[in-house]
Design an enzyme around this catalytic site. Structure first.
Site, PDB file in Angstrom:
ATOM      1  N   LYS A  93     108.313 -15.971  81.030  1.00  0.00           N
ATOM      2  CA  LYS A  93     107.987 -14.679  81.668  1.00  0.00           C
ATOM      3  C   LYS A  93     108.046 -13.600  80.609  1.00  0.00           C
ATOM      4  CE  LYS A  93     107.266 -11.946  85.166  1.00  0.00           C
ATOM      5  NZ  LYS A  93     106.078 -11.442  84.425  1.00  0.00           N
ATOM      6  N   GLN A 114     112.878 -11.471  74.745  1.00  0.00           N
ATOM      7  CA  GLN A 114     112.634 -11.580  76.187  1.00  0.00           C
ATOM      8  C   GLN A 114     113.537 -12.631  76.825  1.00  0.00           C
ATOM      9  OE1 GLN A 114     109.702  -9.559  77.302  1.00  0.00           O
ATOM     10  NE2 GLN A 114     110.816  -9.704  79.219  1.00  0.00           N
ATOM     11  N   LYS A 117     116.932 -11.032  77.488  1.00  0.00           N
ATOM     12  CA  LYS A 117     116.759  -9.970  78.480  1.00  0.00           C
ATOM     13  C   LYS A 117     116.604 -10.571  79.868  1.00  0.00           C
ATOM     14  CE  LYS A 117     113.510  -7.109  77.377  1.00  0.00           C
ATOM     15  NZ  LYS A 117     112.279  -6.285  77.255  1.00  0.00           N
ATOM     16  N   LYS A 129     105.882 -14.195  75.669  1.00  0.00           N
ATOM     17  CA  LYS A 129     105.215 -12.927  75.348  1.00  0.00           C
ATOM     18  C   LYS A 129     103.838 -13.238  74.804  1.00  0.00           C
ATOM     19  CE  LYS A 129     105.972  -8.428  75.237  1.00  0.00           C
ATOM     20  NZ  LYS A 129     106.887  -7.577  76.009  1.00  0.00           N
ATOM     21  N   ASP A 169     102.484  -4.760  78.967  1.00  0.00           N
ATOM     22  CA  ASP A 169     103.317  -4.206  77.887  1.00  0.00           C
ATOM     23  C   ASP A 169     102.451  -3.104  77.271  1.00  0.00           C
ATOM     24  OD1 ASP A 169     105.887  -4.742  76.169  1.00  0.00           O
ATOM     25  OD2 ASP A 169     104.320  -4.568  74.684  1.00  0.00           O
ATOM     26  N   ASN A 243     103.927   4.132  79.987  1.00  0.00           N
ATOM     27  CA  ASN A 243     104.569   3.749  81.240  1.00  0.00           C
ATOM     28  C   ASN A 243     106.081   3.954  81.207  1.00  0.00           C
ATOM     29  OD1 ASN A 243     106.040   1.147  82.575  1.00  0.00           O
ATOM     30  ND2 ASN A 243     104.500   2.029  83.926  1.00  0.00           N
ATOM     31  N   SER A 379     109.608  -7.400  87.932  1.00  0.00           N
ATOM     32  CA  SER A 379     108.582  -8.449  87.930  1.00  0.00           C
ATOM     33  C   SER A 379     109.127  -9.695  88.631  1.00  0.00           C
ATOM     34  CB  SER A 379     108.189  -8.817  86.502  1.00  0.00           C
ATOM     35  OG  SER A 379     107.280  -7.884  85.982  1.00  0.00           O
TER      36      SER A 379
HETATM   37  N1  LIG Z   1     105.881  -1.670  80.401  1.00  0.00           N
HETATM   38  C1  LIG Z   1     107.008  -2.325  80.631  1.00  0.00           C
HETATM   39  O1  LIG Z   1     107.327  -2.699  81.763  1.00  0.00           O
HETATM   40  C2  LIG Z   1     107.958  -2.580  79.511  1.00  0.00           C
HETATM   41  C3  LIG Z   1     107.750  -2.077  78.248  1.00  0.00           C
HETATM   42  N2  LIG Z   1     108.706  -2.249  77.287  1.00  0.00           N
HETATM   43  C4  LIG Z   1     108.528  -1.696  75.950  1.00  0.00           C
HETATM   44  O2  LIG Z   1     108.434  -0.279  76.017  1.00  0.00           O
HETATM   45  C5  LIG Z   1     107.620   0.218  74.950  1.00  0.00           C
HETATM   46  C6  LIG Z   1     106.506   1.074  75.521  1.00  0.00           C
HETATM   47  O3  LIG Z   1     105.718   0.273  76.403  1.00  0.00           O
HETATM   48  P1  LIG Z   1     104.786   0.928  77.525  1.00  0.00           P
HETATM   49  O4  LIG Z   1     105.284   2.268  77.890  1.00  0.00           O
HETATM   50  O5  LIG Z   1     104.612  -0.109  78.561  1.00  0.00           O
HETATM   51  O6  LIG Z   1     103.414   1.029  76.734  1.00  0.00           O
HETATM   52  P2  LIG Z   1     102.235   2.088  76.917  1.00  0.00           P
HETATM   53  O7  LIG Z   1     101.059   1.477  76.282  1.00  0.00           O
HETATM   54  O8  LIG Z   1     102.157   2.559  78.309  1.00  0.00           O
HETATM   55  O9  LIG Z   1     102.743   3.328  76.020  1.00  0.00           O
HETATM   56  C7  LIG Z   1     103.116   3.147  74.696  1.00  0.00           C
HETATM   57  C8  LIG Z   1     103.531   4.487  74.132  1.00  0.00           C
HETATM   58  O10 LIG Z   1     104.087   4.302  72.842  1.00  0.00           O
HETATM   59  C9  LIG Z   1     103.277   4.940  71.854  1.00  0.00           C
HETATM   60  N3  LIG Z   1     103.145   4.086  70.677  1.00  0.00           N
HETATM   61  C10 LIG Z   1     102.642   2.827  70.634  1.00  0.00           C
HETATM   62  N4  LIG Z   1     102.629   2.380  69.380  1.00  0.00           N
HETATM   63  C11 LIG Z   1     103.150   3.367  68.628  1.00  0.00           C
HETATM   64  C12 LIG Z   1     103.416   3.513  67.253  1.00  0.00           C
HETATM   65  N5  LIG Z   1     103.138   2.531  66.386  1.00  0.00           N
HETATM   66  N6  LIG Z   1     103.988   4.674  66.818  1.00  0.00           N
HETATM   67  C13 LIG Z   1     104.261   5.668  67.699  1.00  0.00           C
HETATM   68  N7  LIG Z   1     104.025   5.603  69.015  1.00  0.00           N
HETATM   69  C14 LIG Z   1     103.478   4.457  69.461  1.00  0.00           C
HETATM   70  C15 LIG Z   1     101.934   5.115  72.515  1.00  0.00           C
HETATM   71  O11 LIG Z   1     101.211   6.145  71.858  1.00  0.00           O
HETATM   72  P3  LIG Z   1      99.623   5.959  71.605  1.00  0.00           P
HETATM   73  O12 LIG Z   1      99.001   6.156  72.952  1.00  0.00           O
HETATM   74  O13 LIG Z   1      99.277   7.013  70.613  1.00  0.00           O
HETATM   75  O14 LIG Z   1      99.428   4.579  71.061  1.00  0.00           O
HETATM   76  C16 LIG Z   1     102.349   5.420  73.940  1.00  0.00           C
HETATM   77  O15 LIG Z   1     102.773   6.739  74.068  1.00  0.00           O
HETATM   78  C17 LIG Z   1     107.173  -1.024  74.173  1.00  0.00           C
HETATM   79  O16 LIG Z   1     108.105  -1.289  73.148  1.00  0.00           O
HETATM   80  C18 LIG Z   1     107.267  -2.137  75.226  1.00  0.00           C
HETATM   81  O17 LIG Z   1     107.415  -3.405  74.636  1.00  0.00           O
HETATM   82  C19 LIG Z   1     109.879  -2.892  77.547  1.00  0.00           C
HETATM   83  C20 LIG Z   1     110.138  -3.416  78.782  1.00  0.00           C
HETATM   84  C21 LIG Z   1     109.150  -3.391  79.828  1.00  0.00           C
HETATM   85  O1  LIG Z   2     107.453  -7.652  83.460  1.00  0.00           O
HETATM   86  C1  LIG Z   2     107.392  -8.545  82.643  1.00  0.00           C
HETATM   87  O2  LIG Z   2     107.203  -9.717  82.897  1.00  0.00           O
HETATM   88  C2  LIG Z   2     107.528  -8.266  81.172  1.00  0.00           C
HETATM   89  C3  LIG Z   2     108.064  -6.952  80.766  1.00  0.00           C
HETATM   90  C4  LIG Z   2     108.129  -6.941  79.272  1.00  0.00           C
HETATM   91  O3  LIG Z   2     107.147  -7.253  78.617  1.00  0.00           O
HETATM   92  C5  LIG Z   2     109.363  -6.638  78.596  1.00  0.00           C
HETATM   93  O4  LIG Z   2     110.421  -6.680  79.218  1.00  0.00           O
HETATM   94  O5  LIG Z   2     109.322  -6.372  77.374  1.00  0.00           O
END
Ligand SMILES: NC(=O)C1=CN([C@@H]2O[C@H](COP(=O)(O)OP(=O)(O)OC[C@H]3O[C@@H](n4cnc5c(N)ncnc54)[C@H](OP(=O)(O)O)[C@@H]3O)[C@@H](O)[C@H]2O)C=CC1
Ligand SMILES: O=C(O)CCC(=O)C(=O)O
Length: 447
Positions: A93, A114, A117, A129, A169, A243, A379
């Site tokens: 997952k 993961q 976690k 992943k 992600d 997100n 999830s």
């Molecule tokens: N979505 C989820 O449920 C989960 C997400 N995460 C982690 O949270 C983090 C954000 O994910 P999420 O919000 O889903 O992703 P999104 O794609 O929704 O947003 C990512 C954000 O991070 C910025 N970003 C991405 N790459 C870079 C970089 N190299 N330098 C600076 N800013 C950057 C993006 O800016 P820009 O638009 O300019 O690229 C954007 O603002 C990741 O590390 C992800 O693995 C962890 C657990 C669960």
């Molecule tokens: O919801 C999921 O299955 C994965 C979330 C995720 O990618 C993370 O925890 O980094």
């Protein structure tokens, strides 16, 4: 703390030899092995059964060609990945990331983290992943759809509701999950919960969109309560505007804090009056624009190009963008500016030097594996609802998410204390996540 245990040092050297040029994966493994030293010393059966050698080696990894046709009729080719890291406690997952920086190292570090976690959530989910070096920025909806359909055409051979359940992600939200789900259904002729983060009209869970950001704040709420304080009246610096960042900002604000920064990969905004989330959502969720537009729309706010928000005065920092976005210099700037609490919304956003600086300065630090587990936990709740053919209310899912995050915090505290590292949440998360997987691997024999 250094890696001094000779067994674990040997395991790490093998990882380095087998995975050269994979700095992110090596970084993630080193941190976990470092934390597990007291466990390995207390439990000789782990070495005898090769648990550590096995846990750092993915069960399986796929790499595949993703051909698709752009709006000009030109064929484009990207590279797709899926790592199925560990299935000791449940089907693989973990999310799918679409970003130009995606490579084997990034996918393996994410898949490795993961596993621990998912274990911390207490739900039956193994670790996986995936993703691609495809860049969704600037692509039309039709291009995104064609890419997702091509990606799923290969991925569908390897996943399934009882095998491997991907989700979103970076770069993968509701739109992409919809296209991926449609293609899976078309190719496999089955309607199952093979993905999470689905839309509410076709099997998604209420509160999954909010879950990672909300869960992060529930974890931080517990960290604050443990130290006798709360979000009320605190100033918060958040990075990212995707997100996780958006819903962390929403929940921190609801809990009485003032969030003053958000960012994207081009720069950050500072709003001394507190971020207006309606404006951020319009820019990011509706227009898919850049964060600098916020400063053009909200009087009194400032945009700084090419910088991250870590020079800002704050009580709490929540890095929610990407890996290694907060280095030692940033950590020292936060400490000098009075920051006392940090919890990671992104995966591995703080470099090892930054984590060491926080811990040396007495900043209470919540690592990603624990603090951002709310997304995957929800999830897991989506999978439960799909299996039951039922939908729970927003309040019911949110309450379960809250209780899971509180439980994770106390698991971390208890595990750290048991092995003599009171209040070290990094040790606690790694040990707490590891022990359940290790016990399952021991019970299942050499496989
Ligand atoms: N979505 C989820 O449920 C989960 C997400 N995460 C982690 O949270 C983090 C954000 O994910 P999420 O919000 O889903 O992703 P999104 O794609 O929704 O947003 C990512 C954000 O991070 C910025 N970003 C991405 N790459 C870079 C970089 N190299 N330098 C600076 N800013 C950057 C993006 O800016 P820009 O638009 O300019 O690229 C954007 O603002 C990741 O590390 C992800 O693995 C962890 C657990 C669960
Ligand atoms: O919801 C999921 O299955 C994965 C979330 C995720 O990618 C993370 O925890 O980094």
């Amino acid at each position: 703390m250094a890696l001094t245990n000779s067994y674990l040092q040997g395991v790490y050297e093998t990882v380095q030899k087998r995975n050269p040029n994979e700095p992110e994966f090596q970084q993630a493994v080193y941190e976990v092995l470092e934390s597990l030293q007291p466990v390995v010393e207390a439990r000789p059966e782990l070495e005898k059964n090769g648990i550590m050698e096995r846990i750092v080696e993915p069960e399986r990894m796929f790499m595949f060609r993703v051909p698709w046709v752009d709006d000009q009729g030109k064929v484009q080719v990207n590279r797709g990945f899926r790592v199925q890291f560990n299935s000791a406690i449940g089907p693989y997952k973990g999310g799918l990331r679409l970003h130009p920086s995606v490579n084997a190292s990034v996918i393996k570090f994410l898949g490795f983290e993961q596993c621990f976690k998912n274990s911390l959530t207490t739900l039956p989910m193994g670790g996986g992943k995936g993703g691609s070096d495809f860049d969704p920025k600037g692509k039309s909806d039709a291009e995104i759809m064609r890419f997702c359909q091509s990606f799923m055409t290969e991925l569908c051979k390897h996943i399934g509701q009882f095998t491997d359940v991907p989700a979103g992600d970076i770069g993968v939200g509701g739109r992409e999950i919809g296209f991926l789900f449609g293609q899976y259904k078309r190719l496999r002729n089955e309607y199952t919960g093979v993905l999470t983060g689905k839309g509410l009209s076709y099997g998604g869970s209420l509160a999954r969109t909010e879950a990672t950001g909300y869960g992060l704040c529930y974890y931080m709420k517990e960290m604050l309560a443990y130290k006798g304080t709360s979000f009320e009246g605190k100033t918060v610096a958040i990075s990212g505007s995707g997100n996780v960042a958006i819903y962390a900002c929403q929940k921190a604000t609801q809990l009485g804090a003032k969030v003053v920064t958000m960012s994207d990969s081009n720069g950050f905004i500072y709003d001394p009056n507190g971020i207006n989330l309606d404006v951020v959502k319009d820019i990011k969720e509706v227009k898919r624009g850049r964060i600098k537009e916020y400063a053009e729309r909200v009087p009194g706010s400032v945009y700084t190009e090419g910088q991250r928000p870590w020079g800002t005065k704050c009580d709490i920092a929540l890095p929610c963008a990407t890996q290694n976005e907060l280095n030692e210099e940033n950590a020292k700037a936060l400490i000098a500016n009075g920051c006392k609490f940090v919890a990671e919304g992104a995966n591995m956003p703080s470099t090892p030097e930054a984590v060491a600086a926080f811990q040396a300065a007495g900043v209470f630090f919540g690592p990603a594996k624990a603090a951002n587990a709310g997304g995957v936990a929800t999830s897991g709740l989506e999978m439960s609802q799909n299996s039951l053919r039922l939908s729970w209310t927003f309040e019911e899912v949110d309450q379960r998410l809250h209780d899971i995050m509180v439980n994770i915090f106390h698991t971390c505290i208890t595990a750290a204390e048991k092995y003599g590292h009171k209040d070290n949440l990094v040790m606690g998360a790694n040990i707490g996540g590891f022990e359940k997987i290790a016990d399952a691997m021991l019970a299942q024999g050499v496989c």
